[in-house]
Structures are given as C-alpha cells and as structure tokens.
Design a protein around this motif. Structure first.
Motif, PDB file in Angstrom:
ATOM      1  N   LYS A 195      49.951  35.212  44.312  1.00 22.06           N
ATOM      2  CA  LYS A 195      50.990  34.903  43.301  1.00 22.06           C
ATOM      3  C   LYS A 195      50.663  33.585  42.603  1.00 22.06           C
ATOM      4  O   LYS A 195      50.800  33.448  41.389  1.00 22.06           O
ATOM      5  CB  LYS A 195      52.358  34.798  43.996  1.00 22.06           C
ATOM      6  N   LEU A 196      50.225  32.603  43.403  1.00 19.93           N
ATOM      7  CA  LEU A 196      49.911  31.303  42.827  1.00 19.93           C
ATOM      8  C   LEU A 196      48.746  31.405  41.831  1.00 19.93           C
ATOM      9  O   LEU A 196      48.795  30.853  40.728  1.00 19.93           O
ATOM     10  CB  LEU A 196      49.536  30.344  43.958  1.00 19.93           C
ATOM     11  N   VAL A 197      47.715  32.147  42.229  1.00 22.03           N
ATOM     12  CA  VAL A 197      46.547  32.282  41.334  1.00 22.03           C
ATOM     13  C   VAL A 197      46.957  33.004  40.051  1.00 22.03           C
ATOM     14  O   VAL A 197      46.540  32.643  38.946  1.00 22.03           O
ATOM     15  CB  VAL A 197      45.390  33.042  42.043  1.00 22.03           C
ATOM     16  N   GLN A 198      47.830  34.027  40.226  1.00 26.60           N
ATOM     17  CA  GLN A 198      48.259  34.781  39.034  1.00 26.60           C
ATOM     18  C   GLN A 198      49.090  33.921  38.073  1.00 26.60           C
ATOM     19  O   GLN A 198      49.182  34.231  36.881  1.00 26.60           O
ATOM     20  CB  GLN A 198      49.072  36.007  39.464  1.00 26.60           C
ATOM     21  N   SER A 199      49.712  32.876  38.641  1.00 27.87           N
ATOM     22  CA  SER A 199      50.561  32.055  37.755  1.00 27.87           C
ATOM     23  C   SER A 199      49.750  31.002  36.982  1.00 27.87           C
ATOM     24  O   SER A 199      50.272  30.318  36.114  1.00 27.87           O
ATOM     25  CB  SER A 199      51.645  31.353  38.572  1.00 27.87           C
ATOM     26  N   ILE A 200      48.455  30.876  37.332  1.00 28.92           N
ATOM     27  CA  ILE A 200      47.653  29.844  36.640  1.00 28.92           C
ATOM     28  C   ILE A 200      47.448  30.241  35.177  1.00 28.92           C
ATOM     29  O   ILE A 200      47.095  31.384  34.882  1.00 28.92           O
ATOM     30  CB  ILE A 200      46.265  29.678  37.313  1.00 28.92           C
ATOM     31  N   SER A 201      47.686  29.295  34.272  1.00 31.07           N
ATOM     32  CA  SER A 201      47.404  29.558  32.851  1.00 31.07           C
ATOM     33  C   SER A 201      47.223  28.224  32.138  1.00 31.07           C
ATOM     34  O   SER A 201      47.559  27.173  32.690  1.00 31.07           O
ATOM     35  CB  SER A 201      48.536  30.342  32.205  1.00 31.07           C
ATOM     36  N   PHE A 202      46.712  28.310  30.921  1.00 30.15           N
ATOM     37  CA  PHE A 202      46.505  27.106  30.115  1.00 30.15           C
ATOM     38  C   PHE A 202      47.403  27.247  28.889  1.00 30.15           C
ATOM     39  O   PHE A 202      47.115  28.056  28.006  1.00 30.15           O
ATOM     40  CB  PHE A 202      45.027  27.041  29.696  1.00 30.15           C
ATOM     41  N   ALA A 203      48.495  26.469  28.905  1.00 28.10           N
ATOM     42  CA  ALA A 203      49.489  26.577  27.822  1.00 28.10           C
ATOM     43  C   ALA A 203      49.841  28.045  27.581  1.00 28.10           C
ATOM     44  O   ALA A 203      49.824  28.515  26.444  1.00 28.10           O
ATOM     45  CB  ALA A 203      48.964  25.931  26.552  1.00 28.10           C
ATOM     46  N   GLU A 204      50.114  28.714  28.667  1.00 28.45           N
ATOM     47  CA  GLU A 204      50.505  30.136  28.650  1.00 28.45           C
ATOM     48  C   GLU A 204      49.422  31.051  28.111  1.00 28.45           C
ATOM     49  O   GLU A 204      49.695  32.169  27.674  1.00 28.45           O
ATOM     50  CB  GLU A 204      51.814  30.327  27.890  1.00 28.45           C
ATOM     51  N   GLU A 205      48.204  30.556  28.078  1.00 30.20           N
ATOM     52  CA  GLU A 205      47.076  31.395  27.656  1.00 30.20           C
ATOM     53  C   GLU A 205      46.077  31.448  28.805  1.00 30.20           C
ATOM     54  O   GLU A 205      46.029  30.531  29.626  1.00 30.20           O
ATOM     55  CB  GLU A 205      46.363  30.786  26.443  1.00 30.20           C
ATOM     56  N   GLY A 206      45.260  32.469  28.857  1.00 29.64           N
ATOM     57  CA  GLY A 206      44.200  32.561  29.850  1.00 29.64           C
ATOM     58  C   GLY A 206      44.732  33.026  31.201  1.00 29.64           C
ATOM     59  O   GLY A 206      45.913  33.391  31.336  1.00 29.64           O
ATOM     60  N   TYR A 207      43.894  32.998  32.216  1.00 31.88           N
ATOM     61  CA  TYR A 207      44.295  33.503  33.540  1.00 31.88           C
ATOM     62  C   TYR A 207      43.489  32.800  34.628  1.00 31.88           C
ATOM     63  O   TYR A 207      42.470  32.164  34.372  1.00 31.88           O
ATOM     64  CB  TYR A 207      44.089  35.007  33.620  1.00 31.88           C
ATOM     65  N   GLY A 208      44.013  32.947  35.900  1.00 31.52           N
ATOM     66  CA  GLY A 208      43.323  32.354  37.043  1.00 31.52           C
ATOM     67  C   GLY A 208      42.585  33.433  37.833  1.00 31.52           C
ATOM     68  O   GLY A 208      42.973  34.605  37.812  1.00 31.52           O
ATOM     69  N   VAL A 209      41.499  33.049  38.488  1.00 35.09           N
ATOM     70  CA  VAL A 209      40.746  33.983  39.351  1.00 35.09           C
ATOM     71  C   VAL A 209      40.432  33.267  40.658  1.00 35.09           C
ATOM     72  O   VAL A 209      40.374  32.037  40.693  1.00 35.09           O
ATOM     73  CB  VAL A 209      39.419  34.454  38.699  1.00 35.09           C
ATOM     74  N   LEU A 210      40.273  34.100  41.754  1.00 33.86           N
ATOM     75  CA  LEU A 210      39.963  33.507  43.061  1.00 33.86           C
ATOM     76  C   LEU A 210      38.858  34.328  43.718  1.00 33.86           C
ATOM     77  O   LEU A 210      38.923  35.572  43.717  1.00 33.86           O
ATOM     78  CB  LEU A 210      41.231  33.523  43.930  1.00 33.86           C
ATOM     79  N   PHE A 211      37.823  33.646  44.156  1.00 32.66           N
ATOM     80  CA  PHE A 211      36.700  34.322  44.835  1.00 32.66           C
ATOM     81  C   PHE A 211      36.562  33.754  46.243  1.00 32.66           C
ATOM     82  O   PHE A 211      36.839  32.565  46.458  1.00 32.66           O
ATOM     83  CB  PHE A 211      35.386  34.053  44.076  1.00 32.66           C
TER      84      PHE A 211
END
Ligand code: ADP
Length: 656
Positions: A195-211
């Motif tokens: 959930k935390l990774v999914q909430s990552i964004s840059f000024a509501e743009e872009g997305y987060g990923v975790l490997f």
C-alpha cells in the motif's frame, strides 16, 4: 493618413524598434533560462524528498519486523536457558503472537511466530502444518542457517498460515552454553508495504515500484509484472545496469513499459530491496514547459506595448516637429513681411533728417528712428531664431577685413555708450590677421549682441571690447570679450542664460527692452561656427562674456582683392541699378544714394533688371533677394550666364 503616419514612424524608428524587440527576446530567453534552472533544481529537490520520505516509511516497517524477531528471540532463548519443557514452548510462542497482535506498530503487519527448536516445529496459535511439511526445507530456515546467527529477511512468498503474500525475518538461536537450538522466524504480511509503495507519487504524477534483492518485482502498477524479474521489463534495462553498479540517487531517463519517456529515481533499503519512483518526463517538467509560453506571451505583450508607445511618441514628435516647422516658417515669413516696411520707415526717417525741419519735428523723427530701430532688432532676433530652430541658418563664408569690422563696431559702440554716458574701451590685438574667412555679418551680430547687452545692463562705469588671439587644443581662436561694470547676474540665473526667451532678474530690468533671444542666438551662431561662449559675472559688479571663434585665416590672393575693393570708393558718376519689388525700398535706396550725389536707376523685378543690364552698362547693382517671380538669386545666375566678361565681373550686392 493615420496609417501612413504609422508607416513613417516605424520607418523612422526602425533601429530602435528592432533593438527593443531584440532586447525583449533576449530578456525572455534569460528569464526562461534562469527560471527553468531554478525550477529544475526545485523539482530535483522535491523528487529527492519524495524518495527520502518513502524510503524512511518502508525502512520503519522493515525495522519493526526485525525488532519483533529480536524481542521474540530474547524471550525464547531465556525459556530455553530456564529449561522450559518442549510442550510449554508452544505457549511461549502463542503468548508472543498475542503480544504482537496488540502492539501498535506491528499488529497490522504481523502474521505469525514460529520456528524449529531442537528439530521440532513450533507455531504460536492453532495452525497445523500440512502433511509432509519439512521446516528445514523452508526459505526462512535455509536463509537463517546461511546467515549464521544474523537476522535473515526472506524474499516475499505466499504465506501458508494466512494464504497471503508475506515475508519473514529469521535467525538461528543459541542458548547460554552456545549450543545451536534451532531457528526462530517471525513472518509479516506484505500488504501494508505494498500500500505504501502504491501511494508513492510525484505531485500526483508517476508511480512507485519495489524490487527484492534478486530484482524480482514486489510492487508495480502493472500487476502482471509482480513476481517476475526486472529483465522481463525490457524498458528497465538501464535501471538494472545502474543498480548492478550500485549507482543510486541519480536521475535516469528511460522509456517506460507504457512507451512513455520517464525519469526514474532508485534507492536501496536496508534489507536489500530496491524502491523506485518513476515520473513521466513531460509531467516532471510540466511547470517549466508551462512557464515558457507564459513568459513568452507576457514578454510579447510588453514588447508590443512598448513598441506601440515608441511609435506613438514618435508620431507625436513628428507632429510637434511639423508644427514647429510651420510655426517657424510662419514667424519667418511674418517677420520678413514686417521687416520690409520697417526698413522703409527707418530709411525714410533717415532721409527726412537732412531736410529743413524744426526742433519738434526733429525730436519726433529721432523717436521714430529709435522705436522702429528697437522693433527691427526684435523682429531680426525672431527671424534669426526661427531660422536656427528650423535648421535653416546657413553661414555665408567670404573674406572680410577684421580690422574694418572692428572699427565699424567701435563706432556703433561709441554711439551707444555716449548716449548712456559710459566709458568705452576698445582694443584689438595687432598680431591678429587682417583678413579672415567667415560669415562677417554673423560675426558682427555676435559681437554687437554682447556689446549691446553690456551697454543695456550697465548704468555707470565702463564697457570694454577686446579682440585677442588665443590657442586652445592646438587650434587658433579669435577671442572676443566684452566686459562691463553693470548689474551682473545672480549665480542661480546662470543656467537659464542661454535658454530661449529667458530674461533673468526681471524686476531690476523692468523698462529694458529685449526678447531673451540675444544670448541663445549668439550661442547657436558660435556653435555653428565651431566656437563657444562662456561668461563670468558677479552680481552688482559686472560681467565678462567671451566668445571663441576658430581663426580661419584668409587666402592671401583673395585678401589682396579685398584690399583693393575696400580701397575703391562709390564715385559720383557711377551708374547704379537698384532692383527691388518694393517701391518704398527703391525710394529709400535712391534717397541714400542721392545723398552721395549718385543718381540710381531702378528695376522692380528680376526680368526688368536683366533687360536693363543687357541694354546698358552699369558699374554696380543692388539686388533684393525675395521677389515674386524670379528672385534675386536666380536673377544673378542669369546675369552671370550672359556671354562676356562684363556680365561675369559686374559687381552685384545683395540688398537685405
Ligand atoms: P535680452 O534681449 O533680454 O537682452 P539676452 O538673451 O541677450 O536677452 O539676455 C538674456 C538675459 O541675460 C537678459 O534678459 C539679462 O537679464 C541677462 N544679461 C545678458 N547680458 C547681460 C549683462 N551683460 N549683464 C547683466 N545681465 C545680462
């Protein structure tokens, strides 16, 4: 009409307008460059802070896992040291589980506490392992053994107890005697991390990923990538290369799995996982992109406004120049119209003086002469000034005798000073050249202006006129200085002295006639001759005005002719023709010549003059300039064009 004015104004200010546009374009470019640099820095700082905050949150979750394992390990080792029987160990595990389910920072993550102690699997709670379950084969066990007493974080897996994605932290337990008693593991649900990774964004743009450590996808917006290796996402090739070289914290330009150009930021967590932020390039720099048209549009508006103002100012200036020109030409023609009869009045008055008049008539005549002379001076000043303002003042350069001019001025000055009972001192440097080349009439006007001012503004004492030779910047000058013991000029009035129509100290000068044009004209004439004027004055004590005029020494050959001409007088049997369209002027001229015993013939136009000169021989012609039809200049040209030396040499004097 209006449109053509705009066209003229644009043409006249072409360079200025071009410069204004270029300046605005340069200013816009500098603004864009500077602001975009600033904004880029801001963006980079912002992306860095997003990464730092996300990393800190994830790290806090992972730390909570490790702390839970550490606490559990302490409790279980204590129980083993106390020799708690094996069947009681399950109660210890269950109690630990219940504890975690109550702890605020762990409960959302917590899945189970379990382990293999002395070869037996123990789990807190009621979970019964499926048949054939061998703890020694499980990743948590294998990893812990490999880490030799250090905490091992497993890669994500599907938890057998909860059936959800989870991961575990495990370690080998040693009792107080250092004997290896087995492996303890605490497993945690992955959901809060995802959930935390999914909430990552840059000024509501872009997305987060975790490997994970082995670059397997733990979290990604495209669910089909989860569990797959980074190499399965070809567009992440560049990221993979950087991570392999342990390069973090730099922006990477990549093409995303959607085909969009993106910027990627990556960093590593303590457990070896990789967290990433991926932002579409356009949106990362969207503020910069939107700023450029805004600045350009604003600059363009200002540029157009400024150009518009420039053009309108220029139109206004053109209009006022036109008005000034027509005013000047009106003044010039009016002055000319007034001057002609004025000259006639003065001439007539002069002629009358010689006749037998009684005393009263003579006084009247003197008054007529005085007032009309003053009026003529004013008219002459206005005429000269309007000529200068209209840029039409031209110098007429001839050879002239400086000493004759000096004598001439002296005799007029003597007359002026005598009238006011002032002493006059005149002095000329004998080393000055006799013959100079220049506009004699205007040089006379300059000196006379200064002398008449000195006389006008001096009530007692003396006026001195001195002509000297001086050198400045390796150039020879004729220095004319006029000194008086008059009223002087206040210091605060100094700057206004050469401004047109300015008369200073008006209270004191009441009753003194003047236009405030004498000094401005004198200065303009001196400027025109390449000279200069300056003054010194002490209020109440007097003033000295000095004019420097470049000393143009005359040609010796021409000077010789001049000497011969000045030597020859106007003899009584000379035949003279006076040409003027004004009958009064003709009468005055004839009257003057008659005083010298000369009978002059007259012509009222250029055509008549040519006819007379063609049929008779004259010794001298006086020619008016402004005449309707053929003017004086054209008439002279035509006479000179007639065949024969007589027409080429005939002396023609301009009457003005
Ligand atoms: P005006 O026709 O009034 O004499 P000028 O331009 O010749 O105009 O001179 C401007 C003013 O400068 C005069 O009104 C007078 O106040 C002052 N001024 C000029 N010459 C002298 C002088 N020699 N002594 C005192 N004041 C002077």
């Amino acid at each position: 009409m209006q449109r053509s004015r705009y066209r003229d104004a644009i043409r006249a200010n072409y360079a200025e307008l071009l410069f204004t546009c270029a300046a605005f374009i340069a200013l816009g470019a500098v603004c864009c460059w500077y602001l975009s640099g600033m904004m880029r820095k801001q963006m980079d700082l912002y992306s860095e802070s997003v990464m730092t905050v996300s990393q800190a949150h994830l790290q806090a979750l992972i730390n909570a896992d490790e702390m839970a394992l550490h606490d559990s390990a302490v409790t279980v080792v204590e129980a083993l040291n106390y020799g708690v029987p094996r069947e009681k160990l399950k109660d210890v595990f269950t109690e630990l589980s219940n504890n975690f389910l109550e702890q605020r920072n762990v409960k959302e993550l917590f899945a189970a506490v379990y382990g293999s102690i002395d070869g037996q699997f123990i789990v807190g709670g009621d979970w019964i392992p499926p048949e054939g379950y061998d703890p020694a084969q499980r990743p948590w066990y294998v990893g812990a053994v490999r880490y030799k007493g250090l905490a091992y974080s497993s890669e994500p897996y599907k938890d057998l107890i909860t059936g959800e994605m989870a991961c575990s932290v495990s370690k080998v337990l040693f009792d107080k005697d250092g004997v290896d008693r087995g492996v303890l593991s605490v497993s945690f649900l992955l959901d809060p991390v995802l959930k935390l990774v999914q909430s990552i964004s840059f000024a509501e743009e872009g997305y987060g990923v975790l490997f994970d450590r082995s670059l397997r996808v733990i979290s990604h917006p495209d669910k089909s990538f989860i569990g797959r290796h980074m190499t399965d996402i070809p567009s992440y090739e560049k990221i993979r290369e950087n991570l392999a070289m342990n390069i973090f914290g730099t922006q990477l330009q990549i093409t995303d799995y959607t085909g969009e150009d993106c910027l990627a930021f990556f960093s590593r967590l303590r457990n070896g996982w990789y967290i990433g932020l991926i932002v579409p390039y356009d949106r990362y720099y969207s503020d910069i992109y939107s700023m450029i048209p805004t600045i350009s549009a604003t600059g363009l508006v200002f540029m157009v406004m400024l150009c518009f103002i420039l053009i309108n100012l220029s139109i206004a200036k053109m209009r006022s120049d036109e008005e000034n020109r027509s005013k000047s030409s009106f003044l010039a023609s009016m002055s000319h119209e007034i001057r002609t009869p004025m000259n006639a009045i003065i001439g007539m008055a002069d002629l009358m003086r010689t006749d037998n008049l009684d005393e009263t008539q003579r006084e009247y005549l003197v008054d007529i002469k005085k007032t009309s002379g003053a009026l003529l001076n004013i008219i002459n000043d206005i005429l000269d000034f309007s000529k200068i303002e209209a840029g039409k003042m031209a110098l007429v350069q001839t050879h002239y005798n400086l000493f004759t001019l000096f004598d001439n001025i002296r005799s007029i000055a003597e007359f002026f000073t005598a009238e006011k009972a002032l002493r006059l001192e005149c002095d000329i440097d004998e080393t000055l050249p006799r013959v100079l080349y220049g506009d004699e009439g205007r040089v006379r006007q300059i000196i006379m202006n200064l002398v008449s001012n000195a006389v006008k503004y001096t009530h007692k004492g003396q006026v001195s006129l001195r002509l000297r030779r001086t050198t400045k910047n390796e150039r020879d000058y004729l220095a004319v200085s006029v000194e008086d013991t008059g009223i002087g000029i206040k210091k605060e009035d100094f700057p206004r002295l050469f401004e047109s129509f300015e008369q200073v100290d008006k209270d004191k000068n009441r009753g003194i006639t003047g236009t405030g044009l004498g000094l401005p004209i004198t200065k303009r004439l001196a400027d025109l001759m390449g000279g200069e004027i300056f003054f010194e004055s002490e209020y109440g004590r007097g003033s000295v005005f000095t004019v420097l005029l470049p000393l143009e020494e005359g040609d010796p050959f021409k000077a010789d002719i001049l000497k011969r001409r000045t030597r020859c007088s106007v003899s009584q049997d000379a035949r003279i023709l006076v040409v003027d369209d004004n009958a009064l002027n003709l009468t005055v001229a004839q009257g003057f010549l008659a005083r010298h015993g000369v009978r002059a013939e007259t012509a009222v136009s250029g055509e008549e003059a040519i006819e007379k000169i063609y049929t008779a021989r004259y010794d001298l012609v006086f020619m008016d300039h402004m005449m309707p039809g053929m003017d004086g200049i054209e008439t002279v040209h035509r006479i000179r064009a007639l065949p024969g030396a007589y027409y080429a040499d005939l002396p023609i004097v301009a009457l003005s």
